[in-house]
Design an enzyme around this catalytic site. Structure first.
Site, PDB file in Angstrom:
ATOM      1  N   LYS A 196       9.779 -24.616  -9.207  1.00 20.52           N
ATOM      2  CA  LYS A 196       9.914 -24.121 -10.575  1.00 20.52           C
ATOM      3  C   LYS A 196      11.277 -23.484 -10.784  1.00 20.52           C
ATOM      4  O   LYS A 196      11.740 -22.693  -9.959  1.00 20.52           O
ATOM      5  CB  LYS A 196       8.814 -23.100 -10.878  1.00 20.52           C
ATOM      6  CG  LYS A 196       8.799 -22.599 -12.332  1.00 20.52           C
ATOM      7  CD  LYS A 196       7.604 -21.681 -12.569  1.00 20.52           C
ATOM      8  CE  LYS A 196       7.538 -21.238 -14.027  1.00 20.52           C
ATOM      9  NZ  LYS A 196       6.359 -20.383 -14.290  1.00 20.52           N
ATOM     10  N   GLU A 242       2.731 -24.407  -3.666  1.00 27.76           N
ATOM     11  CA  GLU A 242       1.994 -25.559  -3.162  1.00 27.76           C
ATOM     12  C   GLU A 242       1.863 -26.571  -4.294  1.00 27.76           C
ATOM     13  O   GLU A 242       1.722 -26.219  -5.467  1.00 27.76           O
ATOM     14  CB  GLU A 242       0.626 -25.158  -2.643  1.00 27.76           C
ATOM     15  CG  GLU A 242      -0.285 -24.522  -3.674  1.00 27.76           C
ATOM     16  CD  GLU A 242      -1.644 -24.139  -3.116  1.00 27.76           C
ATOM     17  OE1 GLU A 242      -2.216 -24.925  -2.354  1.00 27.76           O
ATOM     18  OE2 GLU A 242      -2.120 -23.034  -3.439  1.00 27.76           O
ATOM     19  N   LYS A 290      -5.694 -19.314 -19.434  1.00 26.36           N
ATOM     20  CA  LYS A 290      -6.034 -20.340 -20.418  1.00 26.36           C
ATOM     21  C   LYS A 290      -6.398 -21.616 -19.666  1.00 26.36           C
ATOM     22  O   LYS A 290      -6.107 -21.752 -18.468  1.00 26.36           O
ATOM     23  CB  LYS A 290      -4.864 -20.584 -21.366  1.00 26.36           C
ATOM     24  CG  LYS A 290      -3.557 -20.970 -20.664  1.00 26.36           C
ATOM     25  CD  LYS A 290      -2.418 -21.045 -21.660  1.00 26.36           C
ATOM     26  CE  LYS A 290      -1.093 -21.357 -20.956  1.00 26.36           C
ATOM     27  NZ  LYS A 290       0.030 -21.386 -21.910  1.00 26.36           N
ATOM     28  N   ILE A 308       7.855 -32.702 -13.219  1.00 24.78           N
ATOM     29  CA  ILE A 308       6.394 -32.717 -13.358  1.00 24.78           C
ATOM     30  C   ILE A 308       5.992 -32.240 -14.746  1.00 24.78           C
ATOM     31  O   ILE A 308       5.184 -32.855 -15.431  1.00 24.78           O
ATOM     32  CB  ILE A 308       5.735 -31.819 -12.297  1.00 24.78           C
ATOM     33  CG1 ILE A 308       5.917 -32.412 -10.903  1.00 24.78           C
ATOM     34  CG2 ILE A 308       4.249 -31.647 -12.600  1.00 24.78           C
ATOM     35  CD1 ILE A 308       5.371 -31.522  -9.806  1.00 24.78           C
ATOM     36  N   GLY A 365       7.604 -25.897 -19.647  1.00 21.07           N
ATOM     37  CA  GLY A 365       6.999 -24.935 -20.552  1.00 21.07           C
ATOM     38  C   GLY A 365       8.067 -24.219 -21.335  1.00 21.07           C
ATOM     39  O   GLY A 365       9.244 -24.586 -21.304  1.00 21.07           O
ATOM     40  N   ASP A 399      -2.019 -14.469 -18.986  1.00 27.23           N
ATOM     41  CA  ASP A 399      -1.907 -15.799 -19.592  1.00 27.23           C
ATOM     42  C   ASP A 399      -2.982 -16.736 -19.054  1.00 27.23           C
ATOM     43  O   ASP A 399      -2.702 -17.872 -18.679  1.00 27.23           O
ATOM     44  CB  ASP A 399      -0.515 -16.380 -19.337  1.00 27.23           C
ATOM     45  CG  ASP A 399      -0.178 -17.514 -20.312  1.00 27.23           C
ATOM     46  OD1 ASP A 399      -0.818 -17.578 -21.380  1.00 27.23           O
ATOM     47  OD2 ASP A 399       0.719 -18.316 -20.006  1.00 27.23           O
ATOM     48  N   ASN A 455      -3.908 -23.371 -17.418  1.00 27.80           N
ATOM     49  CA  ASN A 455      -3.428 -22.616 -16.263  1.00 27.80           C
ATOM     50  C   ASN A 455      -4.475 -22.510 -15.161  1.00 27.80           C
ATOM     51  O   ASN A 455      -4.360 -21.672 -14.268  1.00 27.80           O
ATOM     52  CB  ASN A 455      -2.975 -21.211 -16.673  1.00 27.80           C
ATOM     53  CG  ASN A 455      -1.566 -21.200 -17.222  1.00 27.80           C
ATOM     54  OD1 ASN A 455      -0.836 -22.184 -17.095  1.00 27.80           O
ATOM     55  ND2 ASN A 455      -1.174 -20.100 -17.850  1.00 27.80           N
ATOM     56  N   ASP A 466       0.430 -19.894 -12.570  1.00 29.32           N
ATOM     57  CA  ASP A 466       1.424 -19.468 -13.563  1.00 29.32           C
ATOM     58  C   ASP A 466       1.380 -17.959 -13.764  1.00 29.32           C
ATOM     59  O   ASP A 466       0.717 -17.440 -14.670  1.00 29.32           O
ATOM     60  CB  ASP A 466       1.244 -20.188 -14.895  1.00 29.32           C
ATOM     61  CG  ASP A 466       2.492 -20.045 -15.774  1.00 29.32           C
ATOM     62  OD1 ASP A 466       3.338 -19.184 -15.450  1.00 29.32           O
ATOM     63  OD2 ASP A 466       2.639 -20.786 -16.756  1.00 29.32           O
TER      64      ASP A 466
END
Length: 696
Positions: free
Chosen positions: A138, A187, A234, A115, A118, A232, A237, A250
């Site tokens: 992840k 999810e 932003k 997907i 990073g 983080d 995210n 994240d």
């Protein structure tokens, strides 16, 4: 044009070679060079100093172009899929080497495709083979697999993700290790990131800005209440799902600390969104750092508001928004709004201002904002809740205030299982106190000695990883379990006798009122066991009690009655719940509504019902599934079942989360299974959380 014997000078030739020659006669210059053997010879001998751009072009290979194309494809998905982070400034040689090679298997998951990626992790679309559920999986980037720091960060992210359960935060389903690869399962989100909505499409309105701010603030409130700092925040995210829900995700950089004891950390975050104290490492990282980042996100969104909305909006109103963003991004943390709650108060001001472009009649986000502000105690006034009697249907024989028990087929109120009078009109804590004078007798059911198989049931198509391996447990002696969940009337007697104050009353944070989709629907500092967001009555199960509050009640009852009362272990609870059954549920599934209160039958009226008005399980215990969730003695550990029961009959010796069992009024079948294990922090205050006692 400078000529040298009819030809161009060396300086002019060098500029012409790299495209830097500026001349009105450029075309004539070019024609001369192309037709002049002397100039061409001089160019061949000349060491032309190319500029950086030309040098970078000459270094691009076909392989580089393929890699760039792949990276652009991933970047294009950044707006529709979570977890995409910026590339490192100087990527290593194996930066583009994927960790997994889909399609492939990783533990119980079928990995289907990449997907996004990073700086630290890669995210794949996957499917749980047994649950038939699509998820986002992840893993650590391949080039970081041997990096101990990355490994530690990922373990911390796994730990943090497991603590979160909020509609505005992405939910974690699983975390494990397979084939020497750590993975974290979330999810799978369907929607678009704020980066895409406000940065590329730029067709958003101020209403969309408000939606995003309310959603992010709600998620941040939950994070900060757990003493976690996101670090983080932003636009990439934050996602807006297809149903309009805002999701913050994240948590790879999230850090935990006690209030007032926040850590210092240098440079971990995203430039342009990090607070100065975070980027430079010259101050403590805390909630104010997240507020700075959120202010940067607000600035970004305001720049992405569509032109039509800008034209229709009054300049003063836009300046108000920009002023809020400026204050949130002050260099000195002391000059920023000091809490997320303070930011919510600012949003409330803008709501009242009715900025053009906001859809007031829709009411969805307006209600969310009002409830969010109520949860912080910044908006005062009565909280209007639908009285419990509305769901049960008052009539002439059961006027409002006395219709707190369900009706039999003849329309008469069912007998009070606790042998208490029903509350009179305008039921309240004071009325409960006045009626709860005769000391109650805790009704108990004797649970026979015997054995059972603890864990996922045979034939269950929705087992959870923490329900394995199953294990046989034997109870050599009988014990007694409370026939009903502990009620408001019983807890009232305890409070009156001891003067006890619950955590919700002393912490200043109050508690959370559940919604149809989350235990953390609305927070209000005034919520507690006697004011849980719905009308109380003596026969309702007590809620908004922490693990410590429940144990305090057990200690008082033990002293009052001269017998040992305590919370059941989860093994004792499941044994009593199953009641000699081996099926997925302790009742025939087709008769579910006859045995438990769940979202299937409470619908939109999400609050508990009086105890004992559904059918009991085979051993005579009421509401073991549904109505309210019940605290158990044990610490939670996902691997608890791998240890023999005999070595740890009371569960793991240590932990940070406590077990609860049984599901509640807002749950569906998954949580109503006899084997289902759930967990929350022991000081969590929820109005779907109660308990029942065990007597040794």
């Amino acid at each position: 044009m400078d000529l040298q014997g009819g030809c161009e000078t060396d300086e002019a030739l060098a500029k012409w070679a790299v495209g830097d020659l500026l001349s009105e006669n450029l075309e004539e210059f070019s024609l001369h060079v192309e037709s002049c053997p002397q100039c061409q010879a001089r160019l061949a001998e000349m060491e032309v100093q190319t500029d950086d751009f030309v040098q970078s072009l000459t270094m691009i290979s076909l392989a580089d172009l393929s890699k760039a194309e792949a990276e652009m494809e991933i970047a294009s998905k950044a707006g529709t899929v979570a977890f995409v982070c910026p590339m490192p400034a100087n990527p290593p040689k194996d930066f583009y080497q994927a960790t997994l090679n889909p399609p492939c298997l990783l533990g119980p998951y079928e990995v289907r495709g990449l997907i996004g990626r990073g700086g630290m992790g890669e995210v794949y679309e996957a499917k749980h083979l047994r649950l038939d559920r699509s998820v986002a999986l992840k893993v650590i980037r391949g080039y970081r697999l041997d990096d101990p720091t990355s490994h530690d960060h990922f373990l911390k992210e796994m730990s943090n993700a497991g603590k979160l359960d909020h509609p505005n935060l992405v939910r974690a389903y699983d975390a494990w290790e397979a084939d020497n690869c750590l993975y974290l399962v979330f999810e799978l989100l369907e929607g678009k990131s704020l980066q895409l909505l406000f940065g590329q499409e730029k067709n958003q309105t101020l209403n969309d800005v408000m939606d995003a701010m309310v959603g992010i603030c709600a998620g941040l409130l939950h994070l900060h209440n757990l003493n976690l700092i996101h670090c983080d925040i932003k636009p990439s995210n934050v996602m807006k799902l297809s149903d309009g829900t805002i999701k913050l995700f994240d948590f790879g950089l999230a850090t935990g600390a006690k209030p007032g004891k926040y850590p210092k950390r240098l440079g971990a975050g995203t430039k342009g969104y990090m607070a100065p104290e975070q980027e430079k490492g010259d101050g403590a990282i805390g909630p104010l750092s997240d507020i700075f980042s959120l202010g940067c996100v607000l600035k970004f969104m305001l720049k992405g508001v569509n032109a039509k909305c800008r034209e229709e909006s009054k300049s003063t109103e836009l300046r108000d928004w920009e002023s809020l963003a400026e204050r949130m991004t002050k260099t000195d943390p002391r000059e920023r709004p000091q809490t997320v709650a303070a930011v919510c108060a600012e949003l409330e001001k803008r709501k009242r201002g009715k900025i053009p472009g906001w859809s007031w009649q829709k009411g969805s986000w307006v209600a969310a904002l009002a409830l969010l502000l109520l949860g912080t105690g910044l908006v005062f006034g009565p909280l209007l809740v639908r009285p419990f009697r509305d769901a049960l249907g008052p009539n002439e024989k059961n006027p409002p205030g006395t219709a707190l028990l369900p009706k039999e087929g003849n329309g008469e109120a069912k007998e009070d299982p606790l042998e208490r009078g029903t509350p009179s009109k305008n039921s309240s804590h004071e009325k409960v106190k006045s009626e709860a004078r005769k000391p109650f007798v805790m009704k108990m059911v004797t649970i026979p000695a015997g054995s059972f198989e603890m864990g996922a049931s045979v034939g269950d198509d929705a087992p959870q990883e923490n329900e394995f391996p199953t294990r046989k447990i034997t109870f050599a002696k009988p014990f007694q379990m409370g026939t009903f969940e502990v009620t408001v009337g019983q807890f009232t007697e305890f409070v009156e006798a001891t003067g006890y104050k619950t955590f919700a009353e002393t912490s200043g944070s109050g508690g959370w009122k559940a919604s149809t989709s989350s235990s953390w629907g609305t927070q209000n500092r005034d919520y507690n066991w006697s004011s849980p967001g719905y009308e109380i009555a003596p026969t309702l199960p007590v809620t908004m009690v922490t693990y410590k509050d429940a144990n305090a009640f057990c200690a008082w009852l033990s002293k009052r009655d001269g017998q040992k009362f305590r919370l059941p272990t989860e093994a004792e609870w499941e044994y009593a719940c199953r009641a000699d059954t081996t099926s997925i549920f302790p009742f025939p599934i087709e008769d579910r509504d006859s045995y438990c209160w769940s979202l299937r039958n409470v619908k939109e009226t999400v609050y508990p019902r009086p105890v004992g008005i559904r059918q009991p399980n085979p051993w005579g215990l009421y509401d073991m599934t549904g109505n309210v969730r019940e605290w158990c003695h044990d610490w939670y550990n996902e691997n608890a079942y791998k240890q023999s029961y005999e070595t740890a009959p009371n569960g793991p010796p240590l932990g940070s989360l406590r077990i609860y069992r049984g599901g509640c009024f807002m749950d569906l079948d998954l949580f109503l299974r006899s084997s289902h294990r759930s967990y929350i922090p022991p000081d969590q205050v929820l109005n779907n959380q109660g308990f029942r006692v065990l007597k040794e």
